[in-house]
Design a protein around this motif. Structure first.
Motif, PDB file in Angstrom:
ATOM      1  N   LEU A  22       0.833  -1.205   0.000  1.00  0.00           N
ATOM      2  CA  LEU A  22       0.000   0.000   0.000  1.00  0.00           C
ATOM      3  C   LEU A  22       0.870   1.259   0.000  1.00  0.00           C
ATOM      4  CD1 LEU A  22      -2.638   1.618   0.295  1.00  0.00           C
ATOM      5  CD2 LEU A  22      -2.478   1.244   2.771  1.00  0.00           C
ATOM      6  N   VAL A  23       1.896   1.278   0.841  1.00  0.00           N
ATOM      7  CA  VAL A  23       2.783   2.450   0.901  1.00  0.00           C
ATOM      8  C   VAL A  23       3.482   2.657  -0.445  1.00  0.00           C
ATOM      9  CG1 VAL A  23       4.817   3.441   2.005  1.00  0.00           C
ATOM     10  CG2 VAL A  23       3.107   2.259   3.388  1.00  0.00           C
ATOM     11  N   VAL A  24       3.910   1.560  -1.063  1.00  0.00           N
ATOM     12  CA  VAL A  24       4.542   1.663  -2.385  1.00  0.00           C
ATOM     13  C   VAL A  24       3.570   2.273  -3.395  1.00  0.00           C
ATOM     14  CG1 VAL A  24       5.450   0.332  -4.336  1.00  0.00           C
ATOM     15  CG2 VAL A  24       6.156  -0.234  -2.016  1.00  0.00           C
ATOM     16  N   TYR A  25       2.316   1.832  -3.358  1.00  0.00           N
ATOM     17  CA  TYR A  25       1.325   2.342  -4.314  1.00  0.00           C
ATOM     18  C   TYR A  25       0.975   3.794  -4.028  1.00  0.00           C
ATOM     19  CZ  TYR A  25      -2.144   1.343  -7.951  1.00  0.00           C
ATOM     20  OH  TYR A  25      -2.859   1.306  -9.124  1.00  0.00           O
ATOM     21  N   ILE A  26       1.033   4.192  -2.764  1.00  0.00           N
ATOM     22  CA  ILE A  26       0.833   5.600  -2.419  1.00  0.00           C
ATOM     23  C   ILE A  26       1.938   6.445  -3.059  1.00  0.00           C
ATOM     24  CG2 ILE A  26       0.932   7.277  -0.517  1.00  0.00           C
ATOM     25  CD1 ILE A  26      -0.484   5.156   1.220  1.00  0.00           C
ATOM     26  N   PHE A  27       3.184   6.000  -2.931  1.00  0.00           N
ATOM     27  CA  PHE A  27       4.303   6.696  -3.573  1.00  0.00           C
ATOM     28  C   PHE A  27       4.110   6.712  -5.093  1.00  0.00           C
ATOM     29  CE2 PHE A  27       6.172   6.807   0.451  1.00  0.00           C
ATOM     30  CZ  PHE A  27       7.402   7.451   0.426  1.00  0.00           C
ATOM     31  N   ASN A  28       3.613   5.595  -5.639  1.00  0.00           N
ATOM     32  CA  ASN A  28       3.349   5.505  -7.065  1.00  0.00           C
ATOM     33  C   ASN A  28       2.443   6.644  -7.520  1.00  0.00           C
ATOM     34  OD1 ASN A  28       1.611   4.580  -9.422  1.00  0.00           O
ATOM     35  ND2 ASN A  28       3.029   2.852  -9.369  1.00  0.00           N
ATOM     36  N   PHE A  29       1.350   6.851  -6.786  1.00  0.00           N
ATOM     37  CA  PHE A  29       0.381   7.859  -7.216  1.00  0.00           C
ATOM     38  C   PHE A  29       0.758   9.272  -6.807  1.00  0.00           C
ATOM     39  CE2 PHE A  29      -2.236   4.790  -9.102  1.00  0.00           C
ATOM     40  CZ  PHE A  29      -3.126   5.487  -9.913  1.00  0.00           C
ATOM     41  N   ILE A  30       1.544   9.433  -5.764  1.00  0.00           N
ATOM     42  CA  ILE A  30       2.074  10.769  -5.471  1.00  0.00           C
ATOM     43  C   ILE A  30       2.923  11.236  -6.644  1.00  0.00           C
ATOM     44  CG2 ILE A  30       3.697  12.071  -4.050  1.00  0.00           C
ATOM     45  CD1 ILE A  30       2.783  10.440  -1.647  1.00  0.00           C
ATOM     46  N   ASP A  31       3.831  10.365  -7.093  1.00  0.00           N
ATOM     47  CA  ASP A  31       4.733  10.736  -8.177  1.00  0.00           C
ATOM     48  C   ASP A  31       4.000  10.847  -9.514  1.00  0.00           C
ATOM     49  OD1 ASP A  31       6.612  10.619  -6.234  1.00  0.00           O
ATOM     50  OD2 ASP A  31       7.770   8.976  -7.066  1.00  0.00           O
ATOM     51  N   ARG A  32       2.933  10.071  -9.674  1.00  0.00           N
ATOM     52  CA  ARG A  32       2.180  10.139 -10.922  1.00  0.00           C
ATOM     53  C   ARG A  32       1.281  11.372 -10.978  1.00  0.00           C
ATOM     54  NH1 ARG A  32      -1.485   5.117 -12.977  1.00  0.00           N
ATOM     55  NH2 ARG A  32       0.358   4.052 -12.145  1.00  0.00           N
ATOM     56  N   GLN A  33       0.647  11.718  -9.853  1.00  0.00           N
ATOM     57  CA  GLN A  33      -0.392  12.735  -9.857  1.00  0.00           C
ATOM     58  C   GLN A  33       0.076  14.128  -9.466  1.00  0.00           C
ATOM     59  OE1 GLN A  33      -3.265  12.388 -11.041  1.00  0.00           O
ATOM     60  NE2 GLN A  33      -3.665  10.203 -11.116  1.00  0.00           N
ATOM     61  N   ILE A  34       1.269  14.250  -8.886  1.00  0.00           N
ATOM     62  CA  ILE A  34       1.718  15.572  -8.469  1.00  0.00           C
ATOM     63  C   ILE A  34       1.792  16.539  -9.650  1.00  0.00           C
ATOM     64  CG2 ILE A  34       4.189  15.022  -8.688  1.00  0.00           C
ATOM     65  CD1 ILE A  34       4.663  16.822  -6.250  1.00  0.00           C
ATOM     66  N   VAL A  35       2.024  15.990 -10.841  1.00  0.00           N
ATOM     67  CA  VAL A  35       2.125  16.831 -12.025  1.00  0.00           C
ATOM     68  C   VAL A  35       0.815  17.553 -12.313  1.00  0.00           C
ATOM     69  CG1 VAL A  35       1.475  15.058 -13.718  1.00  0.00           C
ATOM     70  CG2 VAL A  35       3.061  16.888 -14.380  1.00  0.00           C
ATOM     71  N   ASN A  36      -0.317  16.995 -11.856  1.00  0.00           N
ATOM     72  CA  ASN A  36      -1.610  17.645 -12.111  1.00  0.00           C
ATOM     73  C   ASN A  36      -1.727  18.984 -11.384  1.00  0.00           C
ATOM     74  OD1 ASN A  36      -2.656  15.582 -13.785  1.00  0.00           O
ATOM     75  ND2 ASN A  36      -3.174  14.358 -11.997  1.00  0.00           N
ATOM     76  N   ILE A  37      -1.346  19.001 -10.103  1.00  0.00           N
ATOM     77  CA  ILE A  37      -1.446  20.244  -9.351  1.00  0.00           C
ATOM     78  C   ILE A  37      -0.354  21.227  -9.761  1.00  0.00           C
ATOM     79  CG2 ILE A  37      -0.033  19.512  -7.393  1.00  0.00           C
ATOM     80  CD1 ILE A  37      -3.257  21.622  -7.269  1.00  0.00           C
ATOM     81  N   LEU A  38       0.744  20.693 -10.306  1.00  0.00           N
ATOM     82  CA  LEU A  38       1.833  21.564 -10.753  1.00  0.00           C
ATOM     83  C   LEU A  38       1.676  22.002 -12.209  1.00  0.00           C
ATOM     84  CD1 LEU A  38       4.913  19.667  -9.211  1.00  0.00           C
ATOM     85  CD2 LEU A  38       3.662  21.614  -8.241  1.00  0.00           C
ATOM     86  N   ALA A  39       0.657  21.466 -12.908  1.00  0.00           N
ATOM     87  CA  ALA A  39       0.519  21.707 -14.347  1.00  0.00           C
ATOM     88  C   ALA A  39       0.382  23.186 -14.690  1.00  0.00           C
ATOM     89  CB  ALA A  39      -0.675  20.922 -14.894  1.00  0.00           C
TER      90      ALA A  39
END
Length: 431
Positions: A22-39
């Motif tokens: 679960l923690v690994v998948y959380i990191f997965n989506f932090i790194d995947r989705q952070i670009v949306n708020i930074l877009a």
């Protein structure tokens, strides 16, 4: 007494594995989705169009993620593959590439770094799903995979909140660096702590030999999986749901910045909290409903996603129509919960519709279509549509794109319903 102790130890091992994944998948989506708020800050800094934002947030990542997903999944299905080690290598790769996004000086460099993130993340979920399905009994599979899938809303929430805060505080470049580097340390934990029960069993007995004989080629595994009519309908349902989910989360964050004039930090906090909390609850609820009612009749594994997405459509439209951002956020709670019900049931059904030796391939095929169609084309299509509507609607073009996206939610609802009708006949019939 000794048997009870062994059972207790085994259960603790399963829980520990699920929590680490679960923690690994959380990191997965932090790194995947952070670009949306930074877009939006990135677009202003690098002078990007909405179409380029769509390419950066979606297609660049998804093309390589999907292209590598199937061969990596085939490798994960091999009896001799150490799946935790594979996940650790993938985690270290995508974390390093996320950090490199912060060093990009132009659109092409940023695009290449995002491609690198996609390459790394392709090695996470197929082996994780295969591992979970091996250590959890079928009657608890939906809940276990839904627990793992909590990484999606939690990671999205944290990506929004952390990314928005860092964007306002230190800028988008340092935000990528700060978020990416901790994943490399986590990769070491995964490598040294997790164990693969399949490779332990193979090393302790002669069971590896028949397992190797039963190993299917990549295309034989794909043909076997695609031979299920229910699985094909499940792909259609999951892909259209993903198309809308990725498109909406990217452009809803931009919608609140352009239409409601919030800062990235404000959107990251408020939308991140609402979207994340509702997504967490919906993901858990979907897995619970699937296990509770699916045990009585297998078709009900997918009943909640079908009903939920139909209910979500009109409420989402009202949310995007609201002139007050607090009202819009409050209304988005209902469709976010309803649209999150499908994660656990979808991946659980995918695992139950295929042979044992094709489980990672099944997960990879679902991810292939979800990410190519969803992550790859969702943000890009919405961005292109926004560019087309801008001459007539200006900054409000994103609002009108989201109007259409709300009612398109009826499409995956239909496919989930059609798939559910076949589950009594096909689910868990193939081992």
């Amino acid at each position: 007494m000794a048997t009870a102790a062994r059972d207790g130890t085994a259960q603790r091992s399963v829980r520990a594995t699920l929590w680490i994944l679960l923690v690994v998948y959380i990191f997965n989506f932090i790194d995947r989705q952070i670009v949306n708020i930074l877009a939006e800050p990135i677009a202003l800094d690098l002078d990007l169009s909405d179409t380029q934002i769509g390419l950066m947030t979606g297609l660049a990542f998804a093309l390589f993620y999907t292209a590598l997903g199937l061969p990596i999944a085939r490798y994960a299905d091999r009896p001799t593959t150490n799946r935790p080690r594979l996940i650790a290598v993938a985690l270290a790769t995508w974390s390093a590439m996320t950090a490199l996004c912060g060093l990009a000086q132009n659109f092409v460099q940023l695009l290449l770094a995002r491609i690198g993130v996609g390459v790394g993340e392709a090695g996470c979920t197929p082996p994780a799903h295969s591992l979970i399905s091996d250590i959890v009994p079928p009657e608890r599979r939906s809940s276990a995979l839904a627990f793992y899938a909590l990484g999606i809303p939690i990671g999205t929430l944290l990506g929004m909140m952390i990314g928005g805060f860092l964007a306002d505080w230190v800028g988008w470049r340092r935000a990528f660096l700060i978020v990416g580097l901790p994943g490399i340390a986590l990769a070491l934990v995964v490598h040294f702590v997790l164990r693969d029960p399949r490779t332990r069993l193979a090393g302790a007995s002669d069971s590896a030999a028949p397992a190797a004989q039963n190993e299917m080629s990549l295309w034989k595994a794909v043909r076997s999986v695609m031979g299920s009519r229910a699985f094909v309908l499940l792909l259609a349902a999951g892909s259209t749901a993903s198309f809308l989910a990725y498109g909406k989360v990217t452009w809803t964050t931009i919608f609140f910045q352009r239409t409601h004039e919030l800062t990235p930090g404000e959107v990251g906090f408020w939308f991140g909290v609402v979207n994340g909390a509702a997504g967490i609850f919906g993901t858990w609820l979907g897995g619970w409903i699937a296990d509770r009612f699916g045990a009585k009749r297998r078709r009900h594994v997918l009943s909640a996603p079908a009903i939920g997405m139909a209910v979500a459509a009109p409420v989402a439209f009202l949310a995007y129509q609201a002139t007050n951002w607090q009202v819009a956020l409050a209304l988005l709670i209902v469709p976010t919960v309803c649209n999150s019900l499908y994660y656990g049931p979808t991946y659980s059904a995918a695992q139950g519709l295929v042979p044992l030796r094709a489980r990672a391939i099944a997960a990879a095929l679902v991810l292939f279509f979800q990410n190519l169609i969803g992550l790859g084309l969702g943000p890009l299509f919405f961005g292109m549509l926004s560019d087309l509507l801008q001459p007539g609607f200006g900054e409000e073009s994103v609002r009108y794109v989201l109007y259409g996206a709300a009612f398109l939610g009826l499409v995956p609802a239909f496919f989930f319903w059609r798939c559910s009708l076949r589950l009594d006949e096909e689910l868990d019939r193939k081992g």
